[in-house]
Design an enzyme around this catalytic site. Structure first.
Site, PDB file in Angstrom:
ATOM      1  N   LEU A 107      14.998 -14.448  -8.953  1.00 31.70           N
ATOM      2  CA  LEU A 107      14.910 -13.805  -7.652  1.00 31.70           C
ATOM      3  C   LEU A 107      13.565 -14.216  -7.073  1.00 31.70           C
ATOM      4  O   LEU A 107      12.567 -14.292  -7.796  1.00 31.70           O
ATOM      5  CB  LEU A 107      14.971 -12.279  -7.782  1.00 31.70           C
ATOM      6  CG  LEU A 107      16.344 -11.648  -8.029  1.00 31.70           C
ATOM      7  CD1 LEU A 107      16.189 -10.160  -8.322  1.00 31.70           C
ATOM      8  CD2 LEU A 107      17.274 -11.849  -6.845  1.00 31.70           C
ATOM      9  N   ASP A 108      13.536 -14.494  -5.775  1.00 29.41           N
ATOM     10  CA  ASP A 108      12.282 -14.877  -5.146  1.00 29.41           C
ATOM     11  C   ASP A 108      11.230 -13.787  -5.332  1.00 29.41           C
ATOM     12  O   ASP A 108      11.555 -12.620  -5.569  1.00 29.41           O
ATOM     13  CB  ASP A 108      12.483 -15.109  -3.645  1.00 29.41           C
ATOM     14  CG  ASP A 108      13.476 -16.226  -3.364  1.00 29.41           C
ATOM     15  OD1 ASP A 108      13.682 -17.072  -4.255  1.00 29.41           O
ATOM     16  OD2 ASP A 108      14.048 -16.243  -2.261  1.00 29.41           O
ATOM     17  N   LYS A 109       9.986 -14.172  -5.154  1.00 27.33           N
ATOM     18  CA  LYS A 109       8.881 -13.231  -5.317  1.00 27.33           C
ATOM     19  C   LYS A 109       9.037 -12.029  -4.405  1.00 27.33           C
ATOM     20  O   LYS A 109       8.690 -10.897  -4.764  1.00 27.33           O
ATOM     21  CB  LYS A 109       7.554 -13.942  -5.050  1.00 27.33           C
ATOM     22  CG  LYS A 109       6.320 -13.128  -5.379  1.00 27.33           C
ATOM     23  CD  LYS A 109       5.058 -13.967  -5.214  1.00 27.33           C
ATOM     24  CE  LYS A 109       3.817 -13.179  -5.610  1.00 27.33           C
ATOM     25  NZ  LYS A 109       2.585 -14.000  -5.502  1.00 27.33           N
TER      26      LYS A 109
END
Length: 258
Positions: A105-107
């Site tokens: 998952l993106d930051k």
């Protein structure tokens, strides 16, 4: 389970190295069935004995499977060179060597993230050929348009020419800027790129299920729990999922992020 060396058993299920285990044994910190064991090379049957190290039980299960409700600001990596990793959110009693995020998952994204030390299971979970659906709720920059439904179902062509497998999307009944998406693959920034391909953009993304493993409503952001791996390999009907969970997760995003 066949008998294995005590130090090997502990090493495979904790963060302790063999040298640390030797030191712990010499200090009398390893207990097997209530008896202090100072020889880490003794053999045990993990199914028949109870092992504790510094008062913490070491479970017999070889692999760990953890569901984390990922908050923003953490990277899905085992290396902290790009920022604090999600591994730092796992309670000490759940940590062990080899633990890694199965998927990304993106930051700035949130929600369901599976961590494990079982590489074979992670491969099965992430491979499109195993048809494991992942469901997301997204906050859009512009209003949802009904033509997205057919475009996603046909398989979108992304800006770089990358083709997506058919996917499903539905607008939330609570907001015209919230949508639910079901994918069977996980290309880099795929959900964001798919909405960009139809002229919209994603402002926030939250993953809420992997297979039939649904992020529990009571699992707070930043919290984690142990799970059974088989739950990730069961099919989940998107329409039934939407009917059951859309109201709660729509309200969650509206109340906390919009």
């Amino acid at each position: 389970m066949a008998q294995i060396r005590l130090d090997k058993f502990i090493s495979e299920r904790t963060e302790y190295s063999r040298s640390q285990i030797k030191e712990l044994a010499s200090r009398g910190s390893i207990i097997v069935d209530g008896i202090t064991v100072k020889r880490p090379d003794v053999k045990i049957d993990p199914d028949l004995v109870a092992v504790t190290v510094d008062g913490q039980e070491v479970r017999a299960q070889r692999y760990s499977y953890i569901l984390l409700n990922k908050p923003q600001g953490y990277v899905c990596s085992t290396d902290d060179k790009d920022g604090e990793t999600v591994l730092k959110l796992i309670p000490p009693e759940m940590r062990k060597k080899g633990l890694f995020p199965a998927g990304r998952l993106d930051k700035d994204s949130i929600g369901a993230l599976v961590l494990t030390d079982d590489g074979e299971l992670a491969h099965r979970m992430l491979s499109p050929k195993h048809h494991i659906p992942k469901t997301y709720i997204v906050q859009l920059g512009r209003k949802f348009e009904n033509n997205y439904i057919n475009k996603f179902a046909e398989g979108l062509l992304l800006a770089d020419g990358d083709a997506c497998l058919p996917a499903r999307v539905r607008q939330s009944e609570n907001s015209d800027k919230l949508a639910f998406v079901e994918l069977y693959e996980g290309k880099y920034h795929q959900v964001k790129r798919m909405f960009a391909a139809v002229g919209n953009h994603v402002e926030l993304l939250m993953r809420i299920s992997v297979g039939s493993l649904v992020l529990p409503e009571k699992l707070g952001i930043g919290e984690s729990m142990e799970i059974l791996p088989n739950d990730m390999f069961k099919q989940c009907d998107f329409d039934l999922f939407f009917a059951k969970y859309s109201a709660f997760y729509s309200a969650f995003l509206i109340n906390n992020f919009m």
